[in-house]
Every structure is written in C-alpha cells, then in structure tokens.
Design a protein around this motif. Structure first.
Motif, PDB file in Angstrom:
ATOM      1  N   LEU A  91       0.806  -1.176  -0.044  1.00 16.93           N
ATOM      2  CA  LEU A  91       0.088  -0.063  -0.135  1.00 16.93           C
ATOM      3  C   LEU A  91       0.799   1.116   0.031  1.00 16.93           C
ATOM      4  O   LEU A  91       0.479   2.272  -0.895  1.00 16.93           O
ATOM      5  N   ILE A  92       1.907   1.274   0.771  1.00 11.98           N
ATOM      6  CA  ILE A  92       2.717   2.532   0.916  1.00 11.98           C
ATOM      7  C   ILE A  92       3.407   2.521  -0.469  1.00 11.98           C
ATOM      8  O   ILE A  92       3.688   3.692  -0.706  1.00 11.98           O
ATOM      9  N   ARG A  93       4.046   1.511  -0.914  1.00  2.00           N
ATOM     10  CA  ARG A  93       4.642   1.672  -2.335  1.00  2.00           C
ATOM     11  C   ARG A  93       3.568   2.149  -3.245  1.00  2.00           C
ATOM     12  O   ARG A  93       4.116   2.714  -4.391  1.00  2.00           O
ATOM     13  N   ARG A  94       2.279   1.722  -3.305  1.00  3.08           N
ATOM     14  CA  ARG A  94       1.344   2.331  -4.456  1.00  3.08           C
ATOM     15  C   ARG A  94       1.070   3.514  -4.128  1.00  3.08           C
ATOM     16  O   ARG A  94       1.067   4.326  -5.244  1.00  3.08           O
ATOM     17  N   LEU A  95       0.968   3.956  -2.885  1.00  2.00           N
ATOM     18  CA  LEU A  95       0.675   5.605  -2.623  1.00  2.00           C
ATOM     19  C   LEU A  95       1.614   6.384  -2.835  1.00  2.00           C
ATOM     20  O   LEU A  95       1.736   7.351  -2.976  1.00  2.00           O
ATOM     21  N   GLY A  96       3.010   5.981  -2.415  1.00  2.00           N
ATOM     22  CA  GLY A  96       4.057   6.646  -2.553  1.00  2.00           C
ATOM     23  C   GLY A  96       4.252   7.755  -1.160  1.00  2.00           C
ATOM     24  O   GLY A  96       3.308   7.919  -0.709  1.00  2.00           O
ATOM     25  N   GLY A  97       5.065   8.610  -1.344  1.00  2.00           N
ATOM     26  CA  GLY A  97       5.240   9.682  -0.479  1.00  2.00           C
ATOM     27  C   GLY A  97       5.896   9.173   1.258  1.00  2.00           C
ATOM     28  O   GLY A  97       5.737   8.122   1.331  1.00  2.00           O
TER      29      GLY A  97
END
Length: 151
Positions: A91-97
């Motif tokens: 999820l963090i990889r997909r959303l980035g930031g």
C-alpha cells in the motif's frame, strides 16, 4: 480414586494476547508467543518475552480529520470492500510519499482500523491494517453532511 497418568509434555507454540492499555490516543496490546503443553496445558516459562506483534487502535473518536486523512480513508474504504486485512508495504509503495505511514497512524485515531506492528531488526515496523468498523471508515471517507451537499 483417579490415577494420574504421567506423561511427557509436548510443548506447542501458541499466541497469547495481553490486555489492552492506553497509550495516548491509542489502545495498545502485545501478542506474545508462548509454549504450552498440548496434553496438560502447562506453560513453559521463558527467559524473555517473545512479542510477535503489537496492535494499536483508537481509544476514542477524534473530531474532524484533515484532507489527507480523508483521501486515505477513501482509498482504504475501497480496499476493505472485499477483505478485512491489508498489508501495509504494498500500500505504501502504491501510494508513495514519505508521510503515508504517519497518515495511516493519524487515520487510525479517527476511523475504525487497527494497526499491527511487527518486530523487525530490533524495532517495530507497521505490518498490516485490519478494519474494525467499516461504517466508521466510510463516514470518514465520505461524511454524510458533505455527501448530501454534493448532490
């Protein structure tokens, strides 16, 4: 009289949840791994506590989240339509930031999700999210008052 049949203990690993405790705006509990005999239920004493993971959730509802938290709630509301648990790293990889993990922690204060931290290299790392209150998450994503004004 009943005869006590001697046996050799066969220890199996089980997970045991500790009681909830308050940590600021969160309730927190540790889930430990303990050795318990499969026959008599005796617990093997361990030298060190083996904490498998730590769970956190909101202690009470907080008012009015900001825009970033609402946007993240909309994304998670869609993800939680078909499942109860979402892994955090994809999820963090997909959303980035760089702020995504901090935003997830702020969302947990407002919405009905539980954060699960796992020990990794001596520190705690956010591992997964579990939905507790789907209606509360949907309310944060699209508040009823704002949804009526949009139509």
């Amino acid at each position: 009289m009943t005869d006590i049949v001697p046996h050799i203990c066969r220890f199996r690993l089980q997970r045991r949840e500790r009681a909830w405790s308050l940590r600021g705006a969160y309730r927190e509990r540790a889930v430990e791994s303990v050795s318990v005999c499969a026959i008599c239920g005796k617990e093997r004493t361990a030298r060190f506590r083996k904490v498998v993971f730590i769970e956190r959730e909101s202690a009470d509802q907080q008012p009015e989240p900001d825009f970033r938290v609402r946007r993240l709630a909309r994304i998670l509301d869609q993800r939680f339509q078909t499942r109860d648990i979402v892994r955090v790293q994809p999820l963090i990889r997909r959303l980035g930031g760089a702020h995504t993990e901090a935003d997830l922690e702020r969302l947990a204060i407002h919405a009905g999700i539980r954060l699960t931290y796992q020990r990794q290299a001596g520190s705690l790392s956010l591992y997964e999210l579990r939905v507790i209150d789907r209606a509360g998450l949907a309310e944060i994503a699209e508040p009823v008052g704002l949804a009526k004004d949009a139509h």
